[in-house]
Write a protein that holds these residues in place. Structure first.
Motif, mmCIF file in Angstrom:
data_model
loop_
_atom_site.group_PDB
_atom_site.id
_atom_site.type_symbol
_atom_site.label_atom_id
_atom_site.label_comp_id
_atom_site.label_asym_id
_atom_site.label_seq_id
_atom_site.Cartn_x
_atom_site.Cartn_y
_atom_site.Cartn_z
ATOM 1 N N GLY A 234 0.814 -1.217 0.000
ATOM 2 C CA GLY A 234 0.000 0.000 0.000
ATOM 3 C C GLY A 234 0.845 1.264 0.000
ATOM 4 O O GLY A 234 2.002 1.272 0.400
ATOM 5 N N ARG A 235 0.219 2.351 -0.445
ATOM 6 C CA ARG A 235 0.917 3.639 -0.562
ATOM 7 C C ARG A 235 1.369 4.164 0.793
ATOM 8 O O ARG A 235 2.483 4.618 0.963
ATOM 9 C CB ARG A 235 -0.006 4.646 -1.258
ATOM 10 N N SER A 236 0.502 4.093 1.783
ATOM 11 C CA SER A 236 0.821 4.662 3.096
ATOM 12 C C SER A 236 2.028 3.966 3.728
ATOM 13 O O SER A 236 2.963 4.628 4.195
ATOM 14 C CB SER A 236 -0.391 4.554 4.019
ATOM 15 N N LEU A 237 2.030 2.635 3.743
ATOM 16 C CA LEU A 237 3.159 1.908 4.328
ATOM 17 C C LEU A 237 4.432 2.137 3.519
ATOM 18 O O LEU A 237 5.512 2.300 4.077
ATOM 19 C CB LEU A 237 2.843 0.413 4.414
ATOM 20 N N SER A 238 4.298 2.186 2.202
ATOM 21 C CA SER A 238 5.456 2.453 1.345
ATOM 22 C C SER A 238 6.065 3.810 1.678
ATOM 23 O O SER A 238 7.285 3.950 1.784
ATOM 24 C CB SER A 238 5.036 2.412 -0.129
ATOM 25 N N ASN A 239 5.209 4.826 1.864
ATOM 26 C CA ASN A 239 5.701 6.159 2.230
ATOM 27 C C ASN A 239 6.445 6.128 3.558
ATOM 28 O O ASN A 239 7.499 6.752 3.704
ATOM 29 C CB ASN A 239 4.549 7.157 2.296
ATOM 30 N N TRP A 240 5.887 5.422 4.540
ATOM 31 C CA TRP A 240 6.530 5.356 5.857
ATOM 32 C C TRP A 240 7.874 4.623 5.791
ATOM 33 O O TRP A 240 8.848 5.039 6.425
ATOM 34 C CB TRP A 240 5.604 4.681 6.878
ATOM 35 N N VAL A 241 7.931 3.545 5.017
ATOM 36 C CA VAL A 241 9.206 2.814 4.865
ATOM 37 C C VAL A 241 10.241 3.718 4.209
ATOM 38 O O VAL A 241 11.396 3.798 4.654
ATOM 39 C CB VAL A 241 8.987 1.524 4.042
ATOM 40 N N GLN A 242 9.828 4.436 3.164
ATOM 41 C CA GLN A 242 10.761 5.342 2.495
ATOM 42 C C GLN A 242 11.194 6.476 3.423
ATOM 43 O O GLN A 242 12.366 6.870 3.419
ATOM 44 C CB GLN A 242 10.121 5.911 1.225
ATOM 45 N N LEU A 243 10.277 6.987 4.230
ATOM 46 C CA LEU A 243 10.617 8.041 5.195
ATOM 47 C C LEU A 243 11.671 7.543 6.182
ATOM 48 O O LEU A 243 12.662 8.233 6.453
ATOM 49 C CB LEU A 243 9.375 8.510 5.942
ATOM 50 N N ILE A 244 11.487 6.346 6.688
ATOM 51 C CA ILE A 244 12.422 5.784 7.674
ATOM 52 C C ILE A 244 13.816 5.626 7.072
ATOM 53 O O ILE A 244 14.819 5.960 7.706
ATOM 54 C CB ILE A 244 11.884 4.446 8.219
ATOM 55 N N PHE A 245 13.890 5.136 5.845
ATOM 56 C CA PHE A 245 15.199 4.916 5.231
ATOM 57 C C PHE A 245 15.817 6.196 4.667
ATOM 58 O O PHE A 245 17.042 6.317 4.598
ATOM 59 C CB PHE A 245 15.109 3.845 4.138
ATOM 60 N N ALA A 246 15.003 7.148 4.237
ATOM 61 C CA ALA A 246 15.533 8.369 3.621
ATOM 62 C C ALA A 246 15.997 9.394 4.654
ATOM 63 O O ALA A 246 16.937 10.152 4.395
ATOM 64 C CB ALA A 246 14.476 8.999 2.716
ATOM 65 N N THR A 247 15.373 9.409 5.819
ATOM 66 C CA THR A 247 15.690 10.426 6.817
ATOM 67 C C THR A 247 17.161 10.452 7.214
ATOM 68 O O THR A 247 17.775 11.524 7.220
ATOM 69 C CB THR A 247 14.769 10.275 8.044
ATOM 70 N N PRO A 248 17.805 9.315 7.552
ATOM 71 C CA PRO A 248 19.229 9.397 7.912
ATOM 72 C C PRO A 248 20.104 9.869 6.750
ATOM 73 O O PRO A 248 21.069 10.600 6.961
ATOM 74 C CB PRO A 248 19.603 7.975 8.315
ATOM 75 N N VAL A 249 19.759 9.479 5.556
ATOM 76 C CA VAL A 249 20.570 9.887 4.396
ATOM 77 C C VAL A 249 20.474 11.391 4.215
ATOM 78 O O VAL A 249 21.487 12.081 4.070
ATOM 79 C CB VAL A 249 20.113 9.153 3.115
#
Length: 176
Positions: free
Chosen positions: A21-36
Protein backbone atom coordinates in the motif's frame (compact mmCIF):
# COMPACT_ATOMS: atom_id res chain seq x y z
CA UNK A 1 16.03 0.51 -0.23
CA UNK A 2 14.27 3.80 -0.94
CA UNK A 3 15.30 3.82 -4.59
CA UNK A 4 14.51 0.13 -5.09
CA UNK A 5 11.06 0.49 -3.52
CA UNK A 6 10.27 3.63 -5.54
CA UNK A 7 11.41 2.07 -8.80
CA UNK A 8 9.53 -1.15 -8.08
CA UNK A 9 6.41 0.95 -7.59
CA UNK A 10 6.97 2.53 -10.99
CA UNK A 11 7.33 -0.80 -12.74
CA UNK A 12 4.81 -2.87 -10.78
CA UNK A 13 2.52 -0.28 -9.21
CA UNK A 14 -0.54 -2.50 -8.82
CA UNK A 15 1.37 -5.39 -7.23
CA UNK A 16 3.22 -3.10 -4.77
CA UNK A 17 0.03 -1.25 -3.84
CA UNK A 18 -1.74 -4.58 -3.19
CA UNK A 19 1.20 -5.93 -1.20
CA UNK A 20 2.09 -3.00 1.05
CA UNK A 21 0.00 0.00 0.00
CA UNK A 22 0.92 3.64 -0.56
CA UNK A 23 0.82 4.66 3.10
CA UNK A 24 3.16 1.91 4.33
CA UNK A 25 5.46 2.45 1.34
CA UNK A 26 5.70 6.16 2.23
CA UNK A 27 6.53 5.36 5.86
CA UNK A 28 9.21 2.81 4.86
CA UNK A 29 10.76 5.34 2.50
CA UNK A 30 10.62 8.04 5.20
CA UNK A 31 12.42 5.78 7.67
CA UNK A 32 15.20 4.92 5.23
CA UNK A 33 15.53 8.37 3.62
CA UNK A 34 15.69 10.43 6.82
CA UNK A 35 19.23 9.40 7.91
CA UNK A 36 20.57 9.89 4.40
CA UNK A 37 19.07 13.35 4.00
CA UNK A 38 19.64 14.65 7.52
CA UNK A 39 23.02 13.03 8.24
CA UNK A 40 24.76 12.53 4.90
CA UNK A 41 23.12 15.62 3.41
CA UNK A 42 23.87 17.87 6.38
CA UNK A 43 27.10 19.33 4.89
CA UNK A 44 25.19 20.26 1.73
CA UNK A 45 22.48 22.05 3.71
CA UNK A 46 25.12 23.89 5.76
CA UNK A 47 26.93 25.03 2.63
CA UNK A 48 23.62 25.97 0.99
CA UNK A 49 22.71 28.08 4.02
CA UNK A 50 26.11 29.83 3.97
CA UNK A 51 25.71 30.58 0.27
CA UNK A 52 22.27 32.10 0.90
CA UNK A 53 23.50 34.18 3.85
CA UNK A 54 26.48 35.45 1.84
CA UNK A 55 24.30 36.00 -1.25
CA UNK A 56 26.72 33.91 -3.25
CA UNK A 57 24.55 31.21 -4.80
CA UNK A 58 26.37 28.11 -6.02
CA UNK A 59 25.93 24.40 -6.66
CA UNK A 60 25.19 23.73 -2.99
CA UNK A 61 22.33 26.26 -3.04
CA UNK A 62 20.73 24.26 -5.81
CA UNK A 63 21.39 20.92 -4.07
CA UNK A 64 19.97 22.20 -0.77
CA UNK A 65 16.89 23.61 -2.46
CA UNK A 66 16.22 20.51 -4.55
CA UNK A 67 16.86 17.94 -1.82
CA UNK A 68 15.05 19.99 0.83
CA UNK A 69 12.00 20.53 -1.37
CA UNK A 70 11.74 16.88 -2.36
CA UNK A 71 12.26 15.66 1.20
CA UNK A 72 9.87 18.05 2.95
CA UNK A 73 7.18 17.56 0.30
CA UNK A 74 7.54 13.81 0.84
CA UNK A 75 7.38 14.16 4.63
CA UNK A 76 4.18 16.19 4.28
CA UNK A 77 2.78 13.61 1.85
CA UNK A 78 3.51 10.88 4.39
CA UNK A 79 2.31 12.64 7.56
CA UNK A 80 -0.69 14.55 6.20
CA UNK A 81 -1.86 13.22 2.82
CA UNK A 82 -5.40 14.51 3.44
CA UNK A 83 -4.19 18.13 3.02
CA UNK A 84 -3.24 17.49 -0.62
CA UNK A 85 -5.74 17.94 -3.46
CA UNK A 86 -7.45 14.82 -4.81
CA UNK A 87 -5.39 15.04 -8.02
CA UNK A 88 -2.18 14.37 -6.05
CA UNK A 89 -3.45 11.08 -4.61
CA UNK A 90 -2.70 7.71 -6.16
CA UNK A 91 -3.20 4.32 -4.56
CA UNK A 92 -4.66 5.73 -1.35
CA UNK A 93 -1.96 8.34 -0.70
CA UNK A 94 0.34 10.98 -2.16
CA UNK A 95 3.39 9.75 -4.06
CA UNK A 96 6.59 10.94 -2.33
CA UNK A 97 9.94 12.02 -3.77
CA UNK A 98 12.18 10.47 -1.13
CA UNK A 99 14.15 8.61 -3.81
CA UNK A 100 14.94 11.91 -5.53
CA UNK A 101 16.42 13.44 -2.41
CA UNK A 102 18.38 10.30 -1.57
CA UNK A 103 19.74 9.79 -5.08
CA UNK A 104 20.82 13.44 -5.42
CA UNK A 105 22.78 13.23 -2.16
CA UNK A 106 24.37 9.92 -3.07
CA UNK A 107 25.38 11.08 -6.55
CA UNK A 108 26.88 14.33 -5.25
CA UNK A 109 28.77 12.45 -2.52
CA UNK A 110 30.03 9.95 -5.10
CA UNK A 111 31.16 12.83 -7.32
CA UNK A 112 33.04 14.42 -4.43
CA UNK A 113 34.76 11.14 -3.58
CA UNK A 114 35.82 10.68 -7.20
CA UNK A 115 37.05 14.27 -7.33
CA UNK A 116 39.13 13.81 -4.16
CA UNK A 117 40.64 10.60 -5.54
CA UNK A 118 41.52 12.35 -8.80
CA UNK A 119 43.11 15.25 -6.91
CA UNK A 120 45.11 12.84 -4.80
CA UNK A 121 46.38 11.03 -7.87
CA UNK A 122 47.25 14.31 -9.57
CA UNK A 123 49.17 15.45 -6.49
CA UNK A 124 51.03 12.14 -6.34
CA UNK A 125 51.92 12.41 -10.03
CA UNK A 126 53.23 15.95 -9.57
CA UNK A 127 55.30 14.90 -6.55
CA UNK A 128 56.73 12.02 -8.60
CA UNK A 129 57.64 14.43 -11.41
CA UNK A 130 59.31 16.80 -8.97
CA UNK A 131 61.24 13.85 -7.59
CA UNK A 132 62.72 13.26 -11.05
CA UNK A 133 64.50 16.62 -11.04
CA UNK A 134 68.17 16.22 -10.05
CA UNK A 135 69.48 18.27 -7.13
CA UNK A 136 72.62 19.39 -8.96
CA UNK A 137 73.81 20.32 -12.43
CA UNK A 138 77.32 20.09 -13.98
CA UNK A 139 78.31 23.68 -14.77
CA UNK A 140 80.94 24.16 -17.47
CA UNK A 141 83.17 27.23 -17.11
CA UNK A 142 86.26 28.28 -19.11
CA UNK A 143 88.69 26.03 -17.26
CA UNK A 144 86.67 23.43 -15.37
CA UNK A 145 83.42 21.51 -14.79
CA UNK A 146 81.88 21.41 -11.37
CA UNK A 147 78.63 20.20 -9.77
CA UNK A 148 76.55 23.10 -8.46
CA UNK A 149 73.14 23.22 -6.73
CA UNK A 150 70.31 23.50 -9.22
CA UNK A 151 69.12 26.74 -7.62
CA UNK A 152 72.34 28.51 -8.70
CA UNK A 153 71.93 27.73 -12.42
CA UNK A 154 71.03 30.85 -14.41
CA UNK A 155 69.83 31.47 -17.94
CA UNK A 156 72.79 31.37 -20.31
CA UNK A 157 74.91 28.96 -18.20
CA UNK A 158 76.58 26.13 -20.11
CA UNK A 159 75.82 22.71 -18.61
CA UNK A 160 77.07 19.26 -19.45
CA UNK A 161 74.73 16.27 -19.28
CA UNK A 162 76.60 12.99 -19.38
CA UNK A 163 75.08 9.78 -20.74
CA UNK A 164 72.51 8.32 -18.33
CA UNK A 165 72.10 11.53 -16.30
CA UNK A 166 68.84 13.38 -15.87
CA UNK A 167 68.52 16.68 -17.70
CA UNK A 168 68.38 19.28 -14.89
CA UNK A 169 66.79 22.23 -16.73
CA UNK A 170 65.22 23.21 -20.04
CA UNK A 171 67.68 24.52 -22.55
CA UNK A 172 69.19 24.37 -26.00
CA UNK A 173 71.57 21.58 -27.07
CA UNK A 174 74.82 23.27 -28.11
CA UNK A 175 76.91 20.22 -28.83
CA UNK A 176 76.61 16.45 -28.72
Amino acid sequence: PVFVLAMTEMVMAEQVNRLIGRSLSNWVQLIFATPVVLWAGRPFFERAWRSLVNRNLNMFSLIGLGVGSAFFFSVAATLAPRFFPEGFRTGGGVEPYFETSVVIILLVLLGQVLELRARGRTGAALRALIGLVPATARLVTDDEEKDVPLATVRSGDLLRVRPGEKVPVDGVVVEG
